[in-house]
Each structure stands twice: as structure tokens, then as C-alpha cells.
Design an enzyme around this catalytic site. Structure first.
Site, PDB file in Angstrom:
ATOM      1  N   ASP A 148      68.211  86.671  34.129  1.00 30.65           N
ATOM      2  CA  ASP A 148      69.017  87.067  35.280  1.00 30.65           C
ATOM      3  C   ASP A 148      70.120  86.028  35.527  1.00 30.65           C
ATOM      4  O   ASP A 148      70.133  84.973  34.885  1.00 30.65           O
ATOM      5  CB  ASP A 148      68.071  87.166  36.492  1.00 30.65           C
ATOM      6  CG  ASP A 148      68.416  88.314  37.409  1.00 30.65           C
ATOM      7  OD1 ASP A 148      69.558  88.796  37.349  1.00 30.65           O
ATOM      8  OD2 ASP A 148      67.541  88.718  38.194  1.00 30.65           O
ATOM      9  N   TRP A 194      74.813  92.016  35.245  1.00 27.92           N
ATOM     10  CA  TRP A 194      75.346  93.170  35.990  1.00 27.92           C
ATOM     11  C   TRP A 194      76.809  93.499  35.698  1.00 27.92           C
ATOM     12  O   TRP A 194      77.528  93.984  36.581  1.00 27.92           O
ATOM     13  CB  TRP A 194      75.180  92.931  37.511  1.00 27.92           C
ATOM     14  CG  TRP A 194      74.097  91.998  37.867  1.00 27.92           C
ATOM     15  CD1 TRP A 194      72.751  92.286  37.901  1.00 27.92           C
ATOM     16  CD2 TRP A 194      74.218  90.604  38.222  1.00 27.92           C
ATOM     17  NE1 TRP A 194      72.051  91.164  38.249  1.00 27.92           N
ATOM     18  CE2 TRP A 194      72.916  90.128  38.461  1.00 27.92           C
ATOM     19  CE3 TRP A 194      75.288  89.740  38.369  1.00 27.92           C
ATOM     20  CZ2 TRP A 194      72.669  88.804  38.822  1.00 27.92           C
ATOM     21  CZ3 TRP A 194      75.038  88.420  38.739  1.00 27.92           C
ATOM     22  CH2 TRP A 194      73.745  87.972  38.962  1.00 27.92           C
ATOM     23  N   GLY A 195      77.277  93.246  34.513  1.00 29.90           N
ATOM     24  CA  GLY A 195      78.686  93.549  34.207  1.00 29.90           C
ATOM     25  C   GLY A 195      79.638  92.427  34.585  1.00 29.90           C
ATOM     26  O   GLY A 195      80.835  92.519  34.315  1.00 29.90           O
ATOM     27  N   ASP A 254      72.305  96.390  40.633  1.00 28.78           N
ATOM     28  CA  ASP A 254      70.998  97.070  40.604  1.00 28.78           C
ATOM     29  C   ASP A 254      71.057  98.544  41.002  1.00 28.78           C
ATOM     30  O   ASP A 254      71.734  98.921  41.954  1.00 28.78           O
ATOM     31  CB  ASP A 254      70.019  96.374  41.552  1.00 28.78           C
ATOM     32  CG  ASP A 254      69.683  94.978  41.067  1.00 28.78           C
ATOM     33  OD1 ASP A 254      70.280  94.522  40.075  1.00 28.78           O
ATOM     34  OD2 ASP A 254      68.819  94.347  41.696  1.00 28.78           O
TER      35      ASP A 254
HETATM   36  C1  GLA Z   1      68.334  90.996  40.076  1.00 33.50           C
HETATM   37  C2  GLA Z   1      68.202  91.913  38.888  1.00 33.50           C
HETATM   38  C3  GLA Z   1      67.056  92.875  39.117  1.00 33.50           C
HETATM   39  C4  GLA Z   1      65.779  92.091  39.339  1.00 33.50           C
HETATM   40  C5  GLA Z   1      65.955  91.132  40.487  1.00 33.50           C
HETATM   41  C6  GLA Z   1      64.810  90.158  40.632  1.00 33.50           C
HETATM   42  O1  GLA Z   1      68.748  91.672  41.203  1.00 33.50           O
HETATM   43  O2  GLA Z   1      69.393  92.618  38.694  1.00 33.50           O
HETATM   44  O3  GLA Z   1      66.915  93.739  38.017  1.00 33.50           O
HETATM   45  O4  GLA Z   1      65.437  91.409  38.170  1.00 33.50           O
HETATM   46  O5  GLA Z   1      67.118  90.343  40.322  1.00 33.50           O
HETATM   47  O6  GLA Z   1      64.991  89.282  41.700  1.00 33.50           O
END
Ligand code: GLA
Length: 633
Positions: free
Chosen positions: A190, A256-257, A277
Site C-alpha cells: 500500500d 490507486w493510480g 478504493d
Molecule cells: C488502502 C487500500 C485498501 C486497503 C486499505 C487498508 O485504502 O487501498 O485496499 O488495503 O488501505 O488500510
């Protein structure tokens, strides 16, 4: 009269070996450069704890879902990875930096005779069930839950240093622990630690975390140090490879891009999130889908676009919304997205298990050719996705994004089939067969996706357009220029200073990326008013790598696309075969008719297509490889 360019390349001048031009990114590489390490020849499938449990994850919940995966037969259908997300870590032991597991939640980690808890019994158990095990970390010092959770309940505890459970400064130690000592097979990394712990962040101000100057901003590429982010992810990748000599690993990037990762993750890891997300809401599904659906050329066997986990089982995708749940599944399958179930499978109703277990649709996602579907029809509420399968069949999805029913005319030509021969469709939800010539009428309910396997007479009988095989086309250099950092934005030890300014870009950088059957900004491919229903659209100063699966001819028509606003600059198109120049166009400007290129590629393994600007200054000029196709075996 059309000029056929078939340059004779016997001279020294015509030879250009791999990277002979030094650091020139447009010099032919002579080899496929996208990532192929790890175990992701097809998209990963399995389960992840986050959507169902967030940080309140525990062993019983995970094992309950793992057991249902096996008992229901989903494991046999390919759902193998059982992935722990955020929430498993208790702390980092300060004396030696060892990560400590929450044994209150994962009791099997308490091992007899050992002082330090271990996940080995947990992964052993999953392996004994025929499954694989995944774990989660963050590239910074702290995880996303540590940044965003409003309670302290399921977060690491202790001093600020003890709460630092992310990879920052511990890459080698943690990766060895996850893979070598604990036996995991999959790591999701992450990115909140690189973004959310600036000096003014609430957790830093509350003395729960140490400040780390952010190097990434999802909303502004100009506040992102793309090179630094990339370097960190490459370091983790190298550590994973070192600790997995058998290559049995999967490396998933989760930023996330941000940092323009949608363009470079294909060179670094096995799957990469293209958006923020997902949530169990229809509108959010559309955002995530849109972040990946036009990026088919950036996905290949070994590295996949990841629009996030399946949210089937909750909210707009629960058992009372089967239409939406089916759409979610069909679209993710067509996009070659990882199929990671996000539901508490102990409680998932059979109707939804049937959606997740549709073997015909899983087969589209797991097809060996690895072609992400491309968009062949795109109106505001309706899209048609097309995917070429390894046995020559096509998969077709007709998607109604809107909230009203729609009548749709599906045309043979949209499937790249002839319209004077029958097309056979098998509906993969109902198994109903449809046969039609030219076109057929479909009625789609609101938010419905109809998905078919198709057979027909191909309009290109003896080969494939490049846009039909995105799994074999790699935009190694896509011509998208990085914005020069806005001078009003500056980075200090404390983070980014200054104000938002002209250098800021839309949320997902990479607008203008290479596209199948479309110009880079979405227009129909067109050169001097001649349109191409098949082809590749890309910006100038780009290099495409194309795997040649035994074809003898390559043909295309090249030119500056009519969508260009720069009407003065010239572009030279060059085709290489295994690093040698095979043909080159004249310098072509906007408005000039497309120039045909036809070359013999018998025995050539890699074709490279370079569009180079004849002068500097015309960046972002769209060019077209019209009708580009490999034919004749
Ligand atoms: C981010 C990621 C999620 C998840 C959470 C965990 O938001 O994008 O997919 O892994 O963290 O805290």
C-alpha cells in the site's frame, strides 16, 4: 498513388541494435520489457479480508472464508490466494525491528518454545488446504488504517517507533520475513505511508506517528516524485525476487493510480491498482471501472490492471441486487482484473456464490492469451467490450451503465466479424444460444451486463489486428510527457510547499495513454479523414513492443491523427524486427494521407513500432497505426 514502404535493410545505416542509441528511450529494445516475473500468467484469483472486515480481521474469519472457498468448489475454479490485508500487525519490536503479529487475533501464531509469534502455522494450514497465502504492508512507515482509522482499536500499539509497521527502512528484513520465514506467496504493498503522514496530518500532530515528507499526492502529479516512488517499488520487487528463488510469488502494487503508476506498474509488479478504493455503491464501481477499462494495452500476462477487489456481497452488489452483482463480476472478468472476493464467505448466499463461481466467465478472465477486453463501442450509457480468446473465439460484454432499460443493436462488425456470415453467441449467464447475421437486438435492463462467447467469420481472415491482442502489445514508451513540476510547488524536508498551480493534473495522470481502436484522447482513429475501426492510437515519441506469435507479415497505415491540434510538426514512423530497422515512413504531418507500411516479419519475435517527432516541441501529438495487423502464418 500509395507508396509502399518496404525499406531494404542490408546496409549498416539501416541497422539499429538494441539501445544502440544509448539512453534514447525510442531506440528499439529488441526484447519484451514488461514484467513477467512471479506467478501471474493469468490474473490472480482468491479472497482478501479488507472489504468484509477492514482492520477487525482475525484468524477465524479468514479461515472460515478459506474453508468455504474450498468446500464450495471455488478453489477448484481458481480462487487460490487467501490474503490478509491491513490489521494483522501488533507492532515492530524496537530491539531488532522484528514485526510482531496480533496473537489475540491470530492465536496460531503463538508457537510452542518460540518467543516470537510466527505466521508459519497459518500459511502451512492454508497450503495444506491447497491454497496460497497473502499478506499486506505499506511502502511508508505506517499503513492506511493507521492514517485513516478514527479509533485506535485495531491499530498497532506502543511507542511511535513500535507503531511503524511499514516497509520504510525495513524492506530487506520484512520481505525476508514474509516470504522466507512465514511462507507467504503474495504481497500487497500500500502507499498511505508515502502520502498521509506529512507534518500537519492528524496522526502526526497527535504524536501517534512520525512525520514523513509526502512524495505522492493522488490529486496532483506535480506534488509527486514519480521517480522516487518508482525506485521504492522496484526495491521491494528486487527483494521479493531474492527471497523467492522458485519465482512463486505475486507482487501487488496499491497506490490507486497515483504517481502515474498506471503507465509503469506493468514494468514493476504483477498487479496494480488503477484507482482509489471501491465501495459497495454503483457510482463507485463506475469510477473504478473507468480507471482501467481504456487501458487494455497496459495489461499483459505477468502484469494486470487492478480496479480493486470485488465487492459482491454488500450494498449495491448484495443478493437483492443480482443484476449489479453480475455486472460487477462480468466487467472485472472482461478487464482481466484480479478476481479477489471481498465478502465474508461464511455468510455469502448461494445466489452470489453462483455468480462468483460462473466457470464460463472465470474462463474469460483466466484465458491464456491474456487480452484485456477493449472498448469497441462507447456511448454515454452503453459500452461494448470485446476480448480475443486463445482459441480464436471472442468474448463480448454489452454493458448498460445507466438507470433505465436500453435496446441495443449488436453488430457483427463491432466484433470484427463479417456481416454476411452468421455469428453464434452463447449467453454466459443463461447458456442461451443466439445466432444472427449482420446485427441483433438486445434488451438490457438498467445496470445489466450481458456477456457472451462468440464465433463468426473474421473480417481479417488470416491474422489479428494489434488491437485484438493487447496482451501482446506493450506501450514501452507511451509519449505521455511528465508535467514539469510547477515552479510554485516546491519540496522541503517537511513536504511539498507552495500552492496548487498550473502544473497540477487530473486525479489519474496519464491522460492520453495508448489505446486500442481509439485515438489517445478518445476520438475515432482517423488520418486525413480516413477512419480506421481497428488500430492503435498513441502519442508521438512513443515505442510499442509487439510479440509476434509466428506471423509472417505486418501491415499498417501510419499518419498524424486528425485529432491533433499541432498541424505543423512532422512525425517519422519506424518499424523494427528484433531490434533491426525494417521500414520507415517519410516525415508525415497533419492532413497528409496515411502512408502504408508492409514488412516481412517471418521469424521475427518482437516487432517494435516507433513514432518519432521530426523536431522537438510537438509533444502530445496523437498518431495512428491504422489497421495495424499481423497476418499469415
Ligand atoms: C488502502 C487500500 C485498501 C486497503 C486499505 C487498508 O485504502 O487501498 O485496499 O488495503 O488501505 O488500510
Amino acid at each position: 498513388m500509395k507508396k509502399i514502404v518496404t525499406a531494404v535493410c542490408g546496409t549498416m545505416l539501416c541497422l539499429s541494435t538494441a539501445n544502440a542509441q544509448g539512453a534514447d528511450p525510442l531506440a528499439p529494445a529488441g526484447r519484451w520489457t514488461a514484467y513477467t516475473s512471479g506467478r501471474a500468467a493469468t490474473p490472480p484469483m482468491g479472497w482478501n479480508s479488507w472489504n468484509a472486515f477492514a482492520s477487525a480481521v482475525d484468524e477465524e474469519k479468514v479461515m472460515g472464508s478459506a474453508k468455504r472457498i474450498v468446500d464450495s468448489g471455488l478453489a477448484r475454479k481458481g480462487y487460490l490466494y487467501i490474503n490478509l490485508d491491513d490489521g494483522w500487525a501488533a507492532k515492530r519490536r524496537v530491539s531488532d525491528g522484528h514485526l510482531i503479529i496480533r496473537t489475540d487475533k491470530f492465536p496460531s501464531a503463538i508457537t510452542r518454545g518460540q518467543k516470537t509469534p510466527s505466521f508459519k502455522p497459518f500459511t502451512d494450514k492454508l497450503h495444506a488446504m491447497g491454497l496460497k497465502a497473502g499478506i499486506y504492508s505499506d511502502m511508508g512507515r505506517n499503513t492506511c488504517a493507521q492514517a485513516w482509522s478514527t479509533t485506535d482499536v485495531d491499530l498497532p500499539k506502543g511507542s511511535v517507533a513500535e507503531r511503524e509497521v511499514g516497509l520504510h527502512d525495513y524492506i530487506d528484513q520484512d520481505i525476508a520475513l514474509y516470504f522466507r520465514d512465514w511462507g507467504f506467496d503474495y504481497l500487497k504493498v500500500d502507499g498511505c505511508g508515502l502520502r498521509d503522514f506529512g507534518p500537519n496530518s492528524p496522526k502526526v500532530k497527535a504524536d501517534q506517528a512520525r512525520a514523513l515528507a509526502p512524495i505522492m499526492d493522488l490529486g496532483a502529479i506535480s506534488r509527486t516524485d514519480v521517480a522516487a516512488v518508482q525506485t521504492l517499488f522496484r526495491q521491494v520487487g528486487a527483494a521479493i525476487a531474492r527471497n523467492n528463488p522458485d519465482g512463486d510469488f505475486l507482487y501487488s502494487l496499491c497506490i490507486w493510480g497515483a504517481a502515474n503508476v498506471r503507465a509503469w506498474a506493468k514494468d514493476v509488479g504483477n498487479a496494480s491498482r488503477t484507482s482509489d478504493d471501491i465501495s459497495p455503491a454503483w457510482g463507485r464501481l463506475l469510477v473504478n471501472y473507468d480507471s482501467a477499462v481504456h487501458r487494455a494495452l497496459y495489461a499483459h500476462p505477468g502484469s494486470w490492471n487492478d480496479p480493486d477487489m470485488l465487492f459482491i456481497g454488500a450494498g449495491d452488489f448484495d443478493a437483492a441486487h443480482l443484476t449489479e452483482a453480475r455486472s460487477h463480476f462480468a466487467l472485472w472478468a472482461m478487464m482481466n482484473a484480479p478476481l479477489l472476493i471481498g465478502a465474508d464467505l461464511r455468510k455469502t448466499p448461494d445466489a452470489l456464490m453462483d455468480v462468483l463461481g460462473n466457470a464460463d466467465i472465470i474462463a474469460l478472465n483466466q484465458d491464456a492469451a491474456g487480452n484485456q477486453a477493449t472498448v469497441v463501442y462507447d456511448s454515454s450509457d452503453l459500452q461494448i467490450l470485446l476480448k480475443t480468446l486463445s482459441n480464436g473465439d471472442k468474448a463480448v460484454a454489452v454493458f448498460n451503465r445507466g438507470s433505465g432499460a436500453q435496446d441495443v443493436s449488436l453488430q457483427a462488425t463491432q466484433l470484427k466479424y463479417r456481416d454476411d456470415a452468421p455469428v453464434e453467441l452463447t449467453d454466459l449467464w443463461t447458456r442461451k444460444q443466439i445466432s444472427f447475421t449482420k446485427d441483433t437486438k438486445l434488451r438490457l435492463a438498467a445496470r445489466e451486463t450481458q456477456i457472451f462467447r462468440a464465433r463468426g467469420k473474421r473480417s481479417l481472415p488470416d491474422g489479428l489486428y494489434l488491437s485484438e491482442q493487447p496482451g501482446k502489445v506493450n506501450p514501452a514508451v507511451d509519449g505521455v510527457t511528465r508535467p514539469i513540476a510547477d515552479p510554485t510547488i516546491f519540496r522541503t524536508a517537511a513536504g511539498w510547499g507552495g500552492t496548487h498551480g498550473a502544473g497540477d493534473r487530473p486525479q489519474y495522470a496519464g491522460w492520453g495513454g495508448a489505446r486500442a481502436d481509439s485515438a489517445p484522447y478518445g476520438q475515432t482513429l482517423q488520418v486525413a479523414r480516413k477512419t480506421y475501426s481497428s488500430g492503435i492510437g498513441i502519442l508521438v515519441n512513443s515505442r510499442l513492443e509487439v510479440r509476434n506469435d509466428g506471423y509472417r507479415h505486418f501491415a499498417t497505415q501510419v499518419g498524424v491523427d486528425d485529432s491533433a491540434t499541432d498541424k505543423a510538426s512532422a512525425v517519422v514512423f519506424t518499424v523494427y524486427g528484433d531490434g533491426k530497422r525494417l521500414a520507415e515512413s517519410r516525415p508525415l504531418k497533419w492532413g497528409m494521407p496515411a502512408e502504408p507500411i508492409e514488412v516481412d516479419v517471418a521469424g521475427v519475435k518482437l516487432v517494435e513500432l516507433v513514432a518519432r517527432s521530426a523536431a522537438t516541441g510537438n509533444e502530445a501529438l496523437p498518431v495512428t497505426w491504422g489497421g495495424a495487423a499481423l497476418t499469415g502464418r
